[in-house]
Design a protein around this motif. Structure first.
Motif, PDB file in Angstrom:
ATOM      1  N   VAL A 128      71.439  44.240  25.021  1.00  7.22           N
ATOM      2  CA  VAL A 128      71.786  43.157  25.846  1.00  7.22           C
ATOM      3  C   VAL A 128      72.125  41.876  24.800  1.00  7.22           C
ATOM      4  O   VAL A 128      71.504  41.199  24.473  1.00  7.22           O
ATOM      5  CB  VAL A 128      70.928  42.655  26.923  1.00  7.22           C
ATOM      6  CG1 VAL A 128      71.383  41.356  27.656  1.00  7.22           C
ATOM      7  CG2 VAL A 128      70.383  43.512  27.843  1.00  7.22           C
TER       8      VAL A 128
ATOM      9  N   SER B  65      77.264  39.370  29.265  1.00  8.15           N
ATOM     10  CA  SER B  65      77.607  39.612  30.498  1.00  8.15           C
ATOM     11  C   SER B  65      77.525  38.562  31.519  1.00  8.15           C
ATOM     12  O   SER B  65      78.352  38.730  32.581  1.00  8.15           O
ATOM     13  CB  SER B  65      76.922  40.934  30.878  1.00  8.15           C
ATOM     14  OG  SER B  65      75.569  40.536  31.311  1.00  8.15           O
TER      15      SER B  65
ATOM     16  N   ASP C   2      75.341  37.999  33.746  1.00  6.74           N
ATOM     17  CA  ASP C   2      74.751  38.721  34.715  1.00  6.74           C
ATOM     18  C   ASP C   2      73.189  38.921  34.420  1.00  6.74           C
ATOM     19  O   ASP C   2      72.873  39.626  33.462  1.00  6.74           O
ATOM     20  CB  ASP C   2      75.156  40.115  34.848  1.00  6.74           C
ATOM     21  CG  ASP C   2      74.934  40.801  36.268  1.00  6.74           C
ATOM     22  OD1 ASP C   2      74.112  40.337  36.852  1.00  6.74           O
ATOM     23  OD2 ASP C   2      75.850  41.536  36.418  1.00  6.74           O
TER      24      ASP C   2
ATOM     25  N   ARG D 219      71.152  40.567  35.968  1.00 12.59           N
ATOM     26  CA  ARG D 219      70.658  41.796  36.196  1.00 12.59           C
ATOM     27  C   ARG D 219      70.445  42.723  34.899  1.00 12.59           C
ATOM     28  O   ARG D 219      69.520  43.449  34.974  1.00 12.59           O
ATOM     29  CB  ARG D 219      71.462  42.678  37.179  1.00 12.59           C
ATOM     30  CG  ARG D 219      71.522  41.982  38.778  1.00 12.59           C
ATOM     31  CD  ARG D 219      72.485  42.625  39.657  1.00 12.59           C
ATOM     32  NE  ARG D 219      73.798  42.362  39.126  1.00 12.59           N
ATOM     33  CZ  ARG D 219      74.867  42.877  39.556  1.00 12.59           C
ATOM     34  NH1 ARG D 219      75.028  43.468  40.726  1.00 12.59           N
ATOM     35  NH2 ARG D 219      75.991  42.522  39.163  1.00 12.59           N
ATOM     36  N   ASP D 220      71.308  42.201  33.962  1.00 15.05           N
ATOM     37  CA  ASP D 220      71.029  42.817  32.870  1.00 15.05           C
ATOM     38  C   ASP D 220      69.744  42.832  32.049  1.00 15.05           C
ATOM     39  O   ASP D 220      69.199  43.473  31.418  1.00 15.05           O
ATOM     40  CB  ASP D 220      72.249  42.684  31.887  1.00 15.05           C
ATOM     41  CG  ASP D 220      73.594  43.250  31.961  1.00 15.05           C
ATOM     42  OD1 ASP D 220      73.599  44.287  33.050  1.00 15.05           O
ATOM     43  OD2 ASP D 220      74.756  42.672  31.601  1.00 15.05           O
TER      44      ASP D 220
ATOM     45  N   ASP E  10      66.975  44.378  34.058  1.00 18.27           N
ATOM     46  CA  ASP E  10      66.779  45.738  33.963  1.00 18.27           C
ATOM     47  C   ASP E  10      66.438  46.072  32.687  1.00 18.27           C
ATOM     48  O   ASP E  10      65.352  47.052  32.630  1.00 18.27           O
ATOM     49  CB  ASP E  10      68.374  46.293  33.933  1.00 18.27           C
ATOM     50  CG  ASP E  10      69.015  46.228  35.207  1.00 18.27           C
ATOM     51  OD1 ASP E  10      68.187  46.269  36.315  1.00 18.27           O
ATOM     52  OD2 ASP E  10      70.301  46.641  35.046  1.00 18.27           O
TER      53      ASP E  10
END
Length: 409
Positions: free
Chosen positions: A95, A109, A111, A113-114, A117
């Motif tokens: 990431v 990103s 985001d 969620r990265d 995750d």
């Protein structure tokens, strides 16, 4: 037969600190995360407007001043797993990170969620499973093991778990709909652990007779806010009902109802400097008041705001500057540099990005995050009496404290 409800480590709370503790754990174990809601990382997904402002750039020594009175106390924790370590951790897991001009660091990103995750997958690789809808209601220390009594919110029954090590990462009271509603504080209080009264932090400030409702969206970069002898200079945002933006929310931890709030919208100059300038420049100035003020203040102060200031004093914006009285000039200088309000309150926990108060830092060895009264009990993240400024400082502490709790044998 092995008791399936006995674990090496149980983490109470599947928020940022608990997930990072599991993800960065020093060895593979039989671990369990007890999560009150129906999935982990709810608040993490909300952070940074969904983009996840994971930390801040710069020397970690500079972080200390961003945690109020707790900053110096948590220095060793921050130093042992600093902001560069956080960046390195996520980049090593695939990431990449992005640093903005203001120093805030996000996943490239943008985001959240990265980030989530990675934490979930690394925690699983380290041996942690998750039980959702399980709320810890009792904790006992018996025969060198911890017994946790949980309410199973789906089956409507109580379940018992045992562990040799427990990490309390239940969060504070902010955004209670995510599961961090403060109920876990009672579990720790029952153990005789001191809890500093929780209050909302990183919240907007409400004042009596707020005059800027129609100017919602106007911002100042920066403005200087003072309350109870404490100052904060940062971006200020006017909303329909309150003062917001970093300047307001970062100082909100110190604000009480009835306090006097003083704002300088033009922090490059003091009241005395501006009043002196006005007295010298206005008498011979034939321009309209609004044009004179905009020329004097420059682009730092929006026109609509200047018009509102004039309206509050009773000055027609088309009125010639040379016609202004000494009393009006003084009042203009006051409103630009020390606009004063009486605080009527701050946003509640539903609006709070963080919680001030929580477990007293005197209860914890801040080099290890282990509770001084109970061996093998670690307390991390927002459940502690630590709240940082906006800008990645709270997630940094979540990572730093989570790392220590997961890497102390």
């Amino acid at each position: 037969m092995e008791d399936t409800n006995i674990y090496d480590v149980i983490i109470i709370g599947g928020g940022a600190s608990g997930l990072f503790c599991a993800a960065a754990y020093g060895k593979k174990i039989k671990g369990l995360i007890l999560e009150k809601s129906n999935f982990t990382g709810k608040k993490l997904l909300m952070s940074g407007g969904g983009q996840c402002n994971i930390t801040h750039s710069g020397d970690i020594k500079e972080f200390v001043k961003h945690y109020g009175q707790s900053g110096k106390k948590i220095r060793s924790c921050l130093y042992k797993f600093n902001n560069q370590a956080v960046v390195d951790f996520f980049e090593a897991k695939g990431v990449p990170m992005l640093e903005r001009e203001d120093g805030k660091i996000f996943p490239k990103s943008l985001d959240a969620r990265d980030v989530l995750d990675v934490l979930r997958s690394c925690g699983g690789a380290n041996g942690f499973t998750v039980k959702y809808k399980h709320s810890a209601c009792k904790l006992h220390y018996l025969n060198d093991k911890y017994v946790i009594i949980c309410d199973d919110l789906e089956e409507n029954e109580q379940v018992k778990f045992e562990a040799y090590k427990v990490v309390f990462a239940s969060g504070g009271c902010s955004y209670p709909s995510t599961g961090s509603d403060g109920s876990a504080f009672r579990v720790l209080e029952d153990l005789g652990i001191e809890i500093m009264k929780p209050k909302p932090s990183l919240v907007p400030i409400f004042v009596q007779e707020y005059p800027y409702s129609e100017l919602s969206g106007i911002s100042f970069s920066p403005a200087l806010i003072k309350v109870r002898g404490i100052e904060n200079c940062d971006d200020l945002l006017l909303t329909h009902t309150n003062f917001s933006g970093p300047a307001a929310i970062n100082i909100s931890r110190y604000v009480n109802t009835g306090d006097q709030l003083i704002i300088n919208y033009f922090p490059g100059k003091s009241f005395e400097e501006i009043f002196t300038d006005f007295k010298q420049k206005v008498p011979k100035n034939s321009k309209q008041t609004i044009n004179f003020l905009l020329e004097y203040l420059g682009t730092a102060i929006p026109k609509r705001f200047v018009e509102k200031i004039c309206e509050r004093i009773g000055i027609e914006s088309s009125q010639k500057a040379s016609s202004l009285t000494g009393k009006q000039l003084k009042r203009l200088a006051e409103l630009f540099t020390k606009d004063t309000f009486s605080v009527s309150g701050t946003g509640g926990f539903n609006m709070a990005m963080a919680t001030a108060g929580g477990v007293s830092l005197a209860e914890v060895n801040l080099k290890t995050m282990e509770c001084k009264k109970y061996p093998g009990l670690f307390i991390i993240g927002e459940v502690l009496d630590v709240d940082g400024d906006t800008g990645g400082y709270n997630l940094q502490f979540a990572c730093s404290s989570g790392y220590l709790a997961g890497n102390i044998t």
